[in-house]
Scaffold this motif. Structure first.
Motif, PDB file in Angstrom:
ATOM      1  N   ILE A 143       0.848  -1.190   0.000  1.00  0.00           N
ATOM      2  CA  ILE A 143       0.000   0.000   0.000  1.00  0.00           C
ATOM      3  C   ILE A 143       0.885   1.241   0.000  1.00  0.00           C
ATOM      4  CG2 ILE A 143      -1.875   1.216   1.190  1.00  0.00           C
ATOM      5  CD1 ILE A 143      -1.990  -1.614   2.843  1.00  0.00           C
ATOM      6  N   MET A 144       0.578   2.168  -0.883  1.00  0.00           N
ATOM      7  CA  MET A 144       1.289   3.443  -0.952  1.00  0.00           C
ATOM      8  C   MET A 144       0.337   4.534  -0.477  1.00  0.00           C
ATOM      9  SD  MET A 144       2.749   5.416  -4.343  1.00  0.00           S
ATOM     10  CE  MET A 144       1.120   5.764  -4.990  1.00  0.00           C
ATOM     11  N   PHE A 145       0.878   5.498   0.258  1.00  0.00           N
ATOM     12  CA  PHE A 145       0.073   6.628   0.712  1.00  0.00           C
ATOM     13  C   PHE A 145       0.524   7.886  -0.017  1.00  0.00           C
ATOM     14  CE2 PHE A 145      -0.134   3.554   4.090  1.00  0.00           C
ATOM     15  CZ  PHE A 145      -1.486   3.528   4.358  1.00  0.00           C
ATOM     16  N   ALA A 146      -0.453   8.678  -0.465  1.00  0.00           N
ATOM     17  CA  ALA A 146      -0.178   9.951  -1.117  1.00  0.00           C
ATOM     18  C   ALA A 146      -1.191  10.965  -0.594  1.00  0.00           C
ATOM     19  CB  ALA A 146      -0.297   9.820  -2.627  1.00  0.00           C
ATOM     20  N   VAL A 147      -0.694  11.995   0.041  1.00  0.00           N
ATOM     21  CA  VAL A 147      -1.514  13.010   0.678  1.00  0.00           C
ATOM     22  C   VAL A 147      -2.480  12.312   1.642  1.00  0.00           C
ATOM     23  CG1 VAL A 147      -2.886  15.109   0.330  1.00  0.00           C
ATOM     24  CG2 VAL A 147      -1.245  14.406  -1.419  1.00  0.00           C
ATOM     25  N   ASP A 148      -3.767  12.296   1.355  1.00  0.00           N
ATOM     26  CA  ASP A 148      -4.712  11.641   2.260  1.00  0.00           C
ATOM     27  C   ASP A 148      -5.438  10.480   1.585  1.00  0.00           C
ATOM     28  OD1 ASP A 148      -6.143  13.285   0.606  1.00  0.00           O
ATOM     29  OD2 ASP A 148      -7.294  14.269   2.182  1.00  0.00           O
ATOM     30  N   ASP A 149      -4.800   9.892   0.579  1.00  0.00           N
ATOM     31  CA  ASP A 149      -5.348   8.723  -0.108  1.00  0.00           C
ATOM     32  C   ASP A 149      -4.377   7.552   0.019  1.00  0.00           C
ATOM     33  OD1 ASP A 149      -7.405  10.384  -0.924  1.00  0.00           O
ATOM     34  OD2 ASP A 149      -6.642  10.623  -2.959  1.00  0.00           O
ATOM     35  N   ALA A 150      -4.916   6.339  -0.068  1.00  0.00           N
ATOM     36  CA  ALA A 150      -4.101   5.125  -0.075  1.00  0.00           C
ATOM     37  C   ALA A 150      -4.323   4.418  -1.405  1.00  0.00           C
ATOM     38  CB  ALA A 150      -4.500   4.215   1.085  1.00  0.00           C
ATOM     39  N   HIS A 151      -3.266   3.822  -1.923  1.00  0.00           N
ATOM     40  CA  HIS A 151      -3.322   3.129  -3.204  1.00  0.00           C
ATOM     41  C   HIS A 151      -2.809   1.709  -2.985  1.00  0.00           C
ATOM     42  CE1 HIS A 151      -2.468   3.509  -7.811  1.00  0.00           C
ATOM     43  NE2 HIS A 151      -2.991   2.346  -7.501  1.00  0.00           N
ATOM     44  N   LEU A 152      -3.668   0.730  -3.172  1.00  0.00           N
ATOM     45  CA  LEU A 152      -3.284  -0.666  -3.052  1.00  0.00           C
ATOM     46  C   LEU A 152      -2.578  -1.055  -4.348  1.00  0.00           C
ATOM     47  CD1 LEU A 152      -3.356  -3.268  -1.376  1.00  0.00           C
ATOM     48  CD2 LEU A 152      -5.599  -3.749  -2.380  1.00  0.00           C
ATOM     49  N   LEU A 153      -1.266  -1.158  -4.283  1.00  0.00           N
ATOM     50  CA  LEU A 153      -0.457  -1.388  -5.481  1.00  0.00           C
ATOM     51  C   LEU A 153      -0.395  -2.858  -5.878  1.00  0.00           C
ATOM     52  CD1 LEU A 153       2.583   0.919  -4.654  1.00  0.00           C
ATOM     53  CD2 LEU A 153       0.604   1.438  -6.107  1.00  0.00           C
ATOM     54  N   ASN A 154      -0.411  -3.744  -4.893  1.00  0.00           N
ATOM     55  CA  ASN A 154      -0.286  -5.166  -5.178  1.00  0.00           C
ATOM     56  C   ASN A 154      -0.937  -5.940  -4.038  1.00  0.00           C
ATOM     57  OD1 ASN A 154       0.680  -7.875  -5.515  1.00  0.00           O
ATOM     58  ND2 ASN A 154       2.479  -7.110  -6.608  1.00  0.00           N
ATOM     59  N   ILE A 155      -1.786  -6.869  -4.384  1.00  0.00           N
ATOM     60  CA  ILE A 155      -2.342  -7.813  -3.419  1.00  0.00           C
ATOM     61  C   ILE A 155      -2.410  -9.154  -4.134  1.00  0.00           C
ATOM     62  CG2 ILE A 155      -4.721  -7.120  -3.965  1.00  0.00           C
ATOM     63  CD1 ILE A 155      -5.418  -7.842  -1.008  1.00  0.00           C
ATOM     64  N   THR A 156      -1.746 -10.144  -3.582  1.00  0.00           N
ATOM     65  CA  THR A 156      -1.599 -11.419  -4.272  1.00  0.00           C
ATOM     66  C   THR A 156      -1.649 -12.561  -3.276  1.00  0.00           C
ATOM     67  OG1 THR A 156      -0.180 -10.336  -5.906  1.00  0.00           O
ATOM     68  CG2 THR A 156      -0.083 -12.732  -5.827  1.00  0.00           C
ATOM     69  N   VAL A 157      -2.286 -13.647  -3.690  1.00  0.00           N
ATOM     70  CA  VAL A 157      -2.332 -14.876  -2.913  1.00  0.00           C
ATOM     71  C   VAL A 157      -1.804 -15.995  -3.800  1.00  0.00           C
ATOM     72  CG1 VAL A 157      -3.876 -16.557  -1.795  1.00  0.00           C
ATOM     73  CG2 VAL A 157      -4.256 -14.098  -1.474  1.00  0.00           C
ATOM     74  N   ALA A 158      -1.028 -16.901  -3.211  1.00  0.00           N
ATOM     75  CA  ALA A 158      -0.485 -18.041  -3.951  1.00  0.00           C
ATOM     76  C   ALA A 158      -1.611 -18.792  -4.648  1.00  0.00           C
ATOM     77  CB  ALA A 158       0.263 -18.976  -2.995  1.00  0.00           C
ATOM     78  N   ARG A 159      -1.356 -19.186  -5.877  1.00  0.00           N
ATOM     79  CA  ARG A 159      -2.371 -19.849  -6.705  1.00  0.00           C
ATOM     80  C   ARG A 159      -3.015 -21.037  -5.977  1.00  0.00           C
ATOM     81  NH1 ARG A 159      -2.615 -19.184 -12.019  1.00  0.00           N
ATOM     82  NH2 ARG A 159      -0.437 -18.543 -12.161  1.00  0.00           N
ATOM     83  N   ALA A 160      -2.225 -21.841  -5.301  1.00  0.00           N
ATOM     84  CA  ALA A 160      -2.758 -23.020  -4.587  1.00  0.00           C
ATOM     85  C   ALA A 160      -3.622 -22.645  -3.390  1.00  0.00           C
ATOM     86  CB  ALA A 160      -1.604 -23.914  -4.131  1.00  0.00           C
ATOM     87  N   ARG A 161      -3.577 -21.375  -2.984  1.00  0.00           N
ATOM     88  CA  ARG A 161      -4.336 -20.911  -1.816  1.00  0.00           C
ATOM     89  C   ARG A 161      -5.528 -20.025  -2.188  1.00  0.00           C
ATOM     90  NH1 ARG A 161      -2.545 -22.767   3.192  1.00  0.00           N
ATOM     91  NH2 ARG A 161      -0.448 -23.574   2.961  1.00  0.00           N
ATOM     92  N   HIS A 162      -5.805 -19.897  -3.479  1.00  0.00           N
ATOM     93  CA  HIS A 162      -6.958 -19.089  -3.909  1.00  0.00           C
ATOM     94  C   HIS A 162      -8.249 -19.673  -3.349  1.00  0.00           C
ATOM     95  CE1 HIS A 162      -4.976 -17.087  -7.691  1.00  0.00           C
ATOM     96  NE2 HIS A 162      -4.403 -16.753  -6.554  1.00  0.00           N
ATOM     97  N   GLY A 163      -9.193 -18.786  -3.044  1.00  0.00           N
ATOM     98  CA  GLY A 163     -10.512 -19.219  -2.613  1.00  0.00           C
ATOM     99  C   GLY A 163     -10.607 -19.661  -1.162  1.00  0.00           C
ATOM    100  N   LYS A 164      -9.579 -19.388  -0.365  1.00  0.00           N
ATOM    101  CA  LYS A 164      -9.579 -19.822   1.029  1.00  0.00           C
ATOM    102  C   LYS A 164      -9.723 -18.653   2.008  1.00  0.00           C
ATOM    103  CE  LYS A 164      -6.874 -23.947   0.011  1.00  0.00           C
ATOM    104  NZ  LYS A 164      -8.039 -24.688  -0.342  1.00  0.00           N
ATOM    105  N   GLY A 165      -9.949 -17.441   1.484  1.00  0.00           N
ATOM    106  CA  GLY A 165     -10.177 -16.281   2.346  1.00  0.00           C
ATOM    107  C   GLY A 165      -8.940 -15.470   2.690  1.00  0.00           C
TER     108      GLY A 165
END
Length: 158
Positions: free
Chosen positions: A64-86
């Motif tokens: 997550i990057m912060f700029a002024v008073d906003d946040a930007h989620l740059l990358n969110i990733t889960v391992a392929r074998a762990r998809h769908g588990k929350g």
């Protein structure tokens, strides 16, 4: 009757020691992955970087990057074998919490229109589309647009 124990799930700050495991996930999930340098620079620059561990194993991460008073989620990733588990939901909830604590007004992100699973997750957390970035993502055959999604983090007073 036997009791089924759930594995311990932890969301922890990312550090340099996480980069090898993280890069294995990144290069498996994405045809055009971030580089190790992108993650190292994110840590060095002070971006808010998190990992999800299940019974000690790194299964996902968020930057997550912060700029002024906003946040930007740059990358969110889960391992392929762990998809769908929350685990993606756990990381997204962490990103929202971190952004709120930093007093960000909104959390912004980009997502491929072809990534229906991610779009459904973001919508379930109250994200809405505010735009399109044309030709944002590289593909094997050219470029793919990005949907720009946002979620308000602060209450608006009348």
């Amino acid at each position: 009757m036997s009791a089924r124990l759930e594995p311990q799930i932890e969301i922890l700050p990312m550090n340099e020691h996480d980069l090898d495991a993280l890069m294995q996930i990144e290069t498996d999930v994405y045809p055009f992955p971030w580089t190790r340098g992108n993650f190292a620079d994110s840590l060095r620059t002070g971006y808010s970087c998190w990992v999800c561990r299940v019974a000690g194993e790194l299964v996902g991460y968020a930057v997550i990057m912060f700029a002024v008073d906003d946040a930007h989620l740059l990358n969110i990733t889960v391992a392929r074998a762990r998809h769908g588990k929350g685990y993606g939901a756990r990381l997204l909830a962490q990103a929202i919490t971190v952004a709120r604590r930093a007093h960000a007004r909104i959390l912004l992100l980009e997502v491929r229109p072809s990534n229906a699973r991610a779009i459904a997750l973001y919508r379930s957390f109250g994200f809405r589309q505010i735009g399109v970035r044309r030709g944002y993502y590289p593909t094997e055959n050219g470029r793919e647009d990005a949907l720009v999604l946002t979620r308000t983090l602060t209450e608006v007073s009348a």
